[in-house]
Design an enzyme around this catalytic site. Sequence first.
Site, short mmCIF file in Angstrom:
data_model
loop_
_atom_site.label_atom_id
_atom_site.label_comp_id
_atom_site.label_asym_id
_atom_site.label_seq_id
_atom_site.Cartn_x
_atom_site.Cartn_y
_atom_site.Cartn_z
N SER A 46 47.43 46.49 39.82
CA SER A 46 46.98 45.39 40.70
C SER A 46 47.55 44.04 40.30
O SER A 46 47.60 43.13 41.12
CB SER A 46 45.46 45.33 40.73
OG SER A 46 44.94 44.90 39.49
N LYS A 116 42.36 39.46 37.24
CA LYS A 116 42.96 38.95 38.48
C LYS A 116 43.42 37.51 38.25
O LYS A 116 43.18 36.92 37.20
CB LYS A 116 41.96 38.98 39.65
CG LYS A 116 41.31 40.33 39.91
CD LYS A 116 42.28 41.38 40.42
CE LYS A 116 41.57 42.73 40.57
NZ LYS A 116 42.52 43.81 40.94
#
Length: 295
Positions: A46, A116
Amino acid sequence: MSAQAYKPAVKKKSKLKIFLFALIFFLTLIIIKGIFLGAYHITSSSMRNALIEGDFVLVKKSSYQIRTPDKFPFTPFKIPSFRILKRHKPERNDVVVFKMNEFLVDTSLTEYDLVKRIIALPGETVQLKDRSVFINDEEINNPSSVTFNLNSPFFYNKAEQKFYPFKDKTWKINFYGPVKVPQRGDTIQINPKNISIWQPIINYESGGKFINVEGTVITYKGRPITEYIIQKDYYFVLGDNRFESVDSRFFGFVPEDEIIGKVWMIYWSINPAIETGFWDFFNALRFDRITKSIY
């Protein structure tokens, strides 16, 4: 008295020094690991290309705040944690490690530490238009590590999924928003149409499930309410691999209190796709990534 009479005492003092040294060293490790630095293993794509599968990273836990450890050292057992000192506010493009509270997301996500990139700050409005990100209606530059994999099965499977805050069925993984990120002091108007959006945040800030909905009447701790004042600051995060990331588009805003720290550097990297036999080990090592700083 002969000199021999002092020998046992000397040995005892030496053993005591060794014990004290070992104790101090152990306590120092606990303080560093529990308060200042954390080590994490990247297992998903990701955050490609900033971070890839098989990277091992160091995280500065003290970047934004200094907290007591939330786990008993070197064990999975959780202990109460509290903030000692608040330092800096997270900034846009910081790559952070965080957890999602059980009041905010499904419990399947609460077990993991997530990594993230911060895209939108408290009070800002964020919108995604294809490969562009707009903050307060102004386009911002994507970091050089951001990728868009149009052939990703994830991209097509998530194309029609409901997104947070489930406002518009036309939203897609690459066409999302606009959404305003909550900040402390915001007054939110509460009604039966939007209570499903704000109920998780109210529960999180209250530390319990105090919202009750009966028809058109919404009560908080037994009292009817039509508005709520946000108590904490939140952030909107995205994965660098924009079409293969479960992030704020799916699970919502990240509370500042749940951010563990800022990713600092890669201290080890090994290709998980290569067999881990004795000779394969050296081929699997990615020396070009070791000691790489993360921006």
